[in-house]
Design an enzyme around this catalytic site. Sequence first.
Site, mmCIF file in Angstrom:
data_model
loop_
_atom_site.group_PDB
_atom_site.id
_atom_site.type_symbol
_atom_site.label_atom_id
_atom_site.label_comp_id
_atom_site.label_asym_id
_atom_site.label_seq_id
_atom_site.Cartn_x
_atom_site.Cartn_y
_atom_site.Cartn_z
ATOM 1 N N PRO A 104 -14.986 16.723 -46.090
ATOM 2 C CA PRO A 104 -13.974 16.825 -47.073
ATOM 3 C C PRO A 104 -13.177 18.093 -47.360
ATOM 4 O O PRO A 104 -12.141 17.892 -47.726
ATOM 5 C CB PRO A 104 -14.787 16.423 -48.486
ATOM 6 C CG PRO A 104 -15.960 15.762 -48.055
ATOM 7 C CD PRO A 104 -16.476 16.731 -46.726
ATOM 8 N N GLY A 115 -24.371 17.545 -43.097
ATOM 9 C CA GLY A 115 -23.515 18.647 -43.599
ATOM 10 C C GLY A 115 -22.398 18.618 -42.909
ATOM 11 O O GLY A 115 -22.219 18.076 -41.696
ATOM 12 N N GLU A 116 -21.220 19.180 -43.320
ATOM 13 C CA GLU A 116 -20.034 19.392 -42.604
ATOM 14 C C GLU A 116 -19.895 20.195 -41.194
ATOM 15 O O GLU A 116 -20.792 21.251 -41.389
ATOM 16 C CB GLU A 116 -18.944 20.179 -43.636
ATOM 17 C CG GLU A 116 -18.522 19.206 -45.021
ATOM 18 C CD GLU A 116 -17.295 19.840 -45.331
ATOM 19 O OE1 GLU A 116 -16.320 20.393 -44.653
ATOM 20 O OE2 GLU A 116 -16.890 19.526 -46.441
ATOM 21 N N GLY A 117 -19.434 19.633 -40.360
ATOM 22 C CA GLY A 117 -19.335 20.167 -39.193
ATOM 23 C C GLY A 117 -20.427 19.563 -38.218
ATOM 24 O O GLY A 117 -20.220 19.507 -36.784
#
Length: 652
Positions: A503, A554-556
Amino acid sequence: MSVEGWKTILVLGGIRSGKSEFAESLVADAPVVRYIATAGEGDPEDTEWATRLAAHRARRPGSWTSEETAGEPRRLADVISSAEPNETLLVDDLGGWVTVLLDPDHQPADDLATVAELAEAIGSCAARVVLVSPEVGLSLVPTTPLGRAFTDALGAVNRAVADACDSVVLVVAGQPVPLKPAAVPPTAAAPSVAAAPATGTASVGSGSSPDDVEPTPEVQLPDVLTHTPPVAPNQEPGNPWAAPTMALPMVSTGLVIQPGMELPMPDEYAGPQAVDRLATLDVPGAGLGVLDRVVGFAAATQGTSTPQAWGSVRVLLLHGDHAGGASAGAVAGESARRAAQARAGRGALARLAAESGASLQVVDTPAAAPIEDGPALTVDQVESALRYGWRLAEQAADAGVQLLVLAACGAGTEAAAAAVLAATAGAEPPAVLGRVFTDAGAIDDAAWMIRCAAVRDALHRTRHSPRGAKDVLSELGGGDVAVATGVLLGATARRVPVLLDGPVGMAAGMVSRDLAGQARHWCLLADHGGHPAVRLAADVLGLNPLLDLRMDLGEGANALVALPLLRSVLALAAALPVHPSLAGDEALDEPATPETAPVDTAPDEDDDDVEPGPTTEPDRDAEPDFVEPEPAGPGPTSTEPDAQPASGWRAG
């Protein structure tokens, strides 16, 4: 020599001193340059002068525009005074301008007033201006009245222009010597190109500005990353495609990031050419499917129809917490633990980065205040965060990074991104807020409702506020979204593609549209991760995700899982040869190779020991029979000869 912090600069030099070459190097980072030619056409029978002018015009980069002011000397001041803040002007040179000024056809005229108008226009100009002028004051006094009039007039013009400019440089035998320093000290003006090598870890907290002490973040490498990725051909040092492409206006606080910036676009021809080429390759099936978009994206961002797999990849993990209801359900201190874990080379993201050969840089961003009560950041903090993100991208480009991966970890990041999307795309908070899970994996509906309420209250509080990029970042976004936006803009300016995942990166993509619409064309979305905010932003930005992994690490994480696949696709597309049926008649005219030579199945009459059968094995990995076009980079690629007034002067 590097000249920092200038907006208007005068470059002086003698005949063949290299002053024009140095002046061109000062504007090589600008995507578009307005070249102001001041010399007249001269005598039609003077072929040598005509050849010089033709060479000048032919050697200017295609991205430059040319204007001539020889017909009316006073027009030069009008051109300079009317220039926009985002423009770059190169005036070459004032010697030709003085020649026309003294021409009898323009007399009688108040030459002193014309010179004063030029100096005033330079002093009040909003654009970047580079002026080139001959320095004739070191030579002997001319023996003719005409020569003395020219040197006197040029000397007066040089003095007036030097007083009006921020900086003055004298070029002697190709060596620039500063005569007048920039009005802005180098420590106060952040350069828009070539950041210093990383020397330590930098942290941008809510209580201080990144510009108080110039941050040079340290690149944190996972302990298992032991190899040095290869450098793609289009990223070799000195290649103009990877060079800086834009210098922003300077003020006392550093570079200015403003709406409507003109940043470069990917190569509009290389992408379609690369996709068309896939249909000619020697593959047993129907091709790469939807992954042909990866080849088109890499080709457009690398500026070649035969893109190479990304060798040097850097993950930027943005760490910043959001206070208030946005962080409902988050465990206190959990994001700081994740960031420390990544710095130590541990945890899911660090291990995935190491497995894919990517470096990992953890970046601390300003903590955001509760958005339901007031702005997340101050205006100054937003400006500092944008510049900080821009410099992070520049540092990566200077280090030879070919692909950036944006990731984030922090309490309340999803709610802040949802607020940004609701403000920029008109979405309802419940439609873009993902579910909240406890440490045990259970759904926490109470925390989700608190987050929705916080976003709803923030939108109600700002219902009459402007919806500009910086306004949204200040009121709703917070430090991580602001730094991510700066990274996208800086990466776009340096032609470095960005792999988005999560996001925060998508919210930054939405905000960057108001600042530079070109940024989204340098972004690739590997997977939406099942997140509603990412789905909405991808639809608005036109970024179709390549995969549907639905991982939640998680992001990434999704981007790093997909990275080896994307690299494999690019490597395969670059290595496969053209199908033999499409090779054409040219293959018949070429010498026989191990792949095309007929097989000699008969034994040699003179050698009874040779067994019958094929003597060589066909080479299945032969290179395709095509020529790779060289990408065209911005900025001048060669130097112009100095236009000398003595050659163009004709007595009236």
